[in-house]
Scaffold this motif. Structure first.
Motif, PDB file in Angstrom:
ATOM      1  N   THR A 223       0.829  -1.212   0.000  1.00 44.67           N
ATOM      2  CA  THR A 223       0.000   0.000   0.000  1.00 44.67           C
ATOM      3  C   THR A 223       0.860   1.258   0.000  1.00 44.67           C
ATOM      4  N   GLY A 224       2.177   1.094   0.188  1.00 45.08           N
ATOM      5  CA  GLY A 224       3.074   2.251   0.260  1.00 45.08           C
ATOM      6  C   GLY A 224       3.098   2.898   1.628  1.00 45.08           C
ATOM      7  N   ILE A 225       2.655   2.182   2.646  1.00 50.03           N
ATOM      8  CA  ILE A 225       2.540   2.749   3.982  1.00 50.03           C
ATOM      9  C   ILE A 225       3.872   3.232   4.536  1.00 50.03           C
ATOM     10  N   LEU A 226       4.992   2.547   4.175  1.00 52.06           N
ATOM     11  CA  LEU A 226       6.286   2.942   4.736  1.00 52.06           C
ATOM     12  C   LEU A 226       6.716   4.328   4.276  1.00 52.06           C
ATOM     13  N   ASP A 227       6.242   4.743   3.108  1.00 49.54           N
ATOM     14  CA  ASP A 227       6.577   6.089   2.623  1.00 49.54           C
ATOM     15  C   ASP A 227       5.932   7.161   3.498  1.00 49.54           C
ATOM     16  N   GLU A 228       4.805   6.792   4.149  1.00 47.62           N
ATOM     17  CA  GLU A 228       4.096   7.763   4.975  1.00 47.62           C
ATOM     18  C   GLU A 228       4.581   7.775   6.421  1.00 47.62           C
ATOM     19  N   LEU A 229       5.168   6.657   6.837  1.00 44.86           N
ATOM     20  CA  LEU A 229       5.575   6.546   8.236  1.00 44.86           C
ATOM     21  C   LEU A 229       6.946   7.183   8.442  1.00 44.86           C
ATOM     22  N   THR A 230       6.942   8.492   8.635  1.00 44.46           N
ATOM     23  CA  THR A 230       8.201   9.233   8.761  1.00 44.46           C
ATOM     24  C   THR A 230       8.396   9.832  10.152  1.00 44.46           C
ATOM     25  N   ALA A 231       7.370   9.756  11.018  1.00 43.56           N
ATOM     26  CA  ALA A 231       7.473  10.369  12.346  1.00 43.56           C
ATOM     27  C   ALA A 231       8.467   9.595  13.206  1.00 43.56           C
ATOM     28  N   SER A 232       9.274  10.339  13.962  1.00 43.71           N
ATOM     29  CA  SER A 232      10.253   9.689  14.846  1.00 43.71           C
ATOM     30  C   SER A 232       9.674   9.543  16.250  1.00 43.71           C
ATOM     31  N   ALA A 233      10.278   8.664  17.018  1.00 46.12           N
ATOM     32  CA  ALA A 233       9.787   8.391  18.365  1.00 46.12           C
ATOM     33  C   ALA A 233      10.104   9.539  19.312  1.00 46.12           C
ATOM     34  N   THR A 234       9.257   9.716  20.308  1.00 46.99           N
ATOM     35  CA  THR A 234       9.534  10.650  21.393  1.00 46.99           C
ATOM     36  C   THR A 234      10.537   9.994  22.340  1.00 46.99           C
ATOM     37  N   PRO A 235      11.146  10.766  23.245  1.00 48.02           N
ATOM     38  CA  PRO A 235      12.057  10.135  24.229  1.00 48.02           C
ATOM     39  C   PRO A 235      11.365   9.019  25.016  1.00 48.02           C
ATOM     40  N   GLU A 236      10.101   9.241  25.400  1.00 46.89           N
ATOM     41  CA  GLU A 236       9.354   8.204  26.129  1.00 46.89           C
ATOM     42  C   GLU A 236       9.113   6.988  25.240  1.00 46.89           C
ATOM     43  N   GLY A 237       8.781   7.245  23.956  1.00 46.38           N
ATOM     44  CA  GLY A 237       8.560   6.154  23.015  1.00 46.38           C
ATOM     45  C   GLY A 237       9.802   5.307  22.832  1.00 46.38           C
ATOM     46  N   ARG A 238      10.972   5.964  22.782  1.00 39.60           N
ATOM     47  CA  ARG A 238      12.227   5.220  22.635  1.00 39.60           C
ATOM     48  C   ARG A 238      12.476   4.337  23.863  1.00 39.60           C
ATOM     49  N   LYS A 239      12.148   4.861  25.048  1.00 42.60           N
ATOM     50  CA  LYS A 239      12.313   4.058  26.271  1.00 42.60           C
ATOM     51  C   LYS A 239      11.396   2.839  26.240  1.00 42.60           C
ATOM     52  N   ALA A 240      10.150   3.050  25.791  1.00 40.69           N
ATOM     53  CA  ALA A 240       9.190   1.947  25.732  1.00 40.69           C
ATOM     54  C   ALA A 240       9.661   0.882  24.737  1.00 40.69           C
ATOM     55  N   MET A 298       1.550   6.970  12.518  1.00 36.07           N
ATOM     56  CA  MET A 298       2.123   6.078  13.520  1.00 36.07           C
ATOM     57  C   MET A 298       3.618   6.324  13.675  1.00 36.07           C
ATOM     58  N   ARG A 299       4.089   6.240  14.924  1.00 34.49           N
ATOM     59  CA  ARG A 299       5.509   6.410  15.208  1.00 34.49           C
ATOM     60  C   ARG A 299       5.952   5.319  16.198  1.00 34.49           C
ATOM     61  N   PRO A 300       7.257   5.038  16.271  1.00 35.41           N
ATOM     62  CA  PRO A 300       7.739   4.005  17.191  1.00 35.41           C
ATOM     63  C   PRO A 300       7.268   4.270  18.633  1.00 35.41           C
ATOM     64  N   GLY A 301       6.795   3.206  19.265  1.00 34.37           N
ATOM     65  CA  GLY A 301       6.238   3.320  20.613  1.00 34.37           C
ATOM     66  C   GLY A 301       4.723   3.251  20.619  1.00 34.37           C
ATOM     67  N   ASP A 302       4.106   3.596  19.482  1.00 37.13           N
ATOM     68  CA  ASP A 302       2.646   3.477  19.385  1.00 37.13           C
ATOM     69  C   ASP A 302       2.257   1.997  19.424  1.00 37.13           C
ATOM     70  N   LEU A 303       1.025   1.756  19.803  1.00 41.52           N
ATOM     71  CA  LEU A 303       0.546   0.376  19.935  1.00 41.52           C
ATOM     72  C   LEU A 303      -0.418   0.043  18.807  1.00 41.52           C
TER      73      LEU A 303
END
Length: 349
Positions: A223-240, A298-303
């Protein structure tokens, strides 16, 4: 002797005639076909059955976890109310002691109330002093009685609340027991199905499972979803994410919240707790109560919540992958974020 032989011969003839009289019945009984054996299920059918059983176990696990959480809440509330009841009773005893002291003081004054002493005095200064004490004493008595009344009312409320919480506690315990029974039954049924397969078939079953996940992941990526997923994780998201990925290789155990094992929502809750954010215990409650975000954001740390009944959850870690605790018999692992049916995405923080 002859008569006995004739009798035996007659019985033999009668038995023979009885058998000959019903040849059709005898032939039918001996020629009745055996029921055909049940058709052998295909490996794909077995896989679908096993998946369905584990999904049902996951739903029951959510019910168990929620009932356990509510049981803990009710237990804590009952303990809190019990302390309040003890404190209230101690306060009542203290107020009664104060009332007794006031009564003893009056007795020491000759048994006359302050009002009578006021009437009997001729000294103006004593009159004024006594009037002041009388007013203050009356107010103190009124306050004392009012406080006793309020405390007794509070004790009644605490006792009622404790009774209500006990009823709820018992109801949650019943739900826990029912869910536990269902979980064990579904897992046992799934394991039985798998155990009936030969070793070669079990290996083929594993490959079928992997192929199905690969197909779903490929369809999602197409679907090309990876082209849209550009948001980076927050500090809390990286810890999670760091916490969740550090658990890779630990076994799935239903109802587990770590540190040695996890179920799917136990992993996501523990990971976000390590990042300083408390979230609900179950995948269904995480889906219901946490803020939802669009897939493209969506960004890293999201569920990522899976299936229409929100019975599974994993954590997005970036590059189209997620970490999750899959099911009984499997360990915490990394998988394609689109390898299962996605319901939606929630963001703890």
């Amino acid at each position: 002797m002859n008569r006995r032989r004739h009798t035996t011969a007659a019985i033999t003839v009668i038995c023979a005639l009885a058998v000959l009289a019903s040849p059709a019945l005898t032939l039918q009984a001996s020629a009745a076909p055996l029921p055909p054996p049940p058709p052998k299920k295909s490996l794909e059918q077995v896989r679908a059955e096993i998946d369905a059983l584990y999904r049902q176990a996951a739903v029951a696990t959510d019910a168990y976890n929620l009932a356990e959480e509510k049981t803990d809440e009710q237990s804590s509330e009952i303990v809190k109310l019990a302390r309040m009841i003890v404190e209230g009773r101690e306060k009542i005893d203290d107020l009664k002691a104060k009332a007794g002291a006031a009564a003893r003081a009056q007795y020491r004054n000759g048994g006359l109330p302050d009002g009578a002493q006021l009437v009997l005095t001729d000294d103006p200064q004593i009159f004024l002093d006594t009037a002041g004490r009388l007013q203050a004493g009356a107010k103190a008595t009124t306050d004392l009685l009012g406080e006793m009344t309020r405390t007794q009312a509070e004790l009644g409320t605490y006792a009622k609340d404790a009774g209500d919480n006990w009823t709820k506690l018992e109801a949650h315990r019943v739900k826990q027991a029912q869910a536990k029974k269902e979980i064990n039954e579904k897992i046992a049924a799934a394991k039985k199905l798998e155990s009936e397969l030969a070793a070669e078939e079990r290996e083929r079953l594993r490959r079928l499972e992997e192929q199905e996940q690969y197909r779903a992941q490929t369809t999602w990526l197409d679907t090309g979803i990876l082209d849209e997923l550009t948001a980076s994780a927050t500090p809390e998201g990286r810890k999670a994410v760091a916490f969740a990925t550090a658990q890779i290789g630990k076994p799935y155990v239903w109802g587990a919240e770590g540190p040695a094992s996890y179920d799917c929502s136990g992993l996501t809750q523990s990971a976000w707790s390590a990042a300083g954010r408390n979230i609900p215990r179950t995948s269904q409650e995480q889906w219901r109560l946490l803020p939802r975000v669009a897939m493209k954001d969506m960004r890293p740390g999201d569920l990522i919540v899976y299936f229409k009944d929100a019975s599974h959850i994993g954590m997005y870690i970036g590059k189209g992958a997620m970490v999750h605790a899959p099911r009984p018999g499997r360990n915490v692992t990394i998988a394609g974020a689109g390898s299962m049916e996605i319901l939606g995405v929630v963001r703890p923080g």
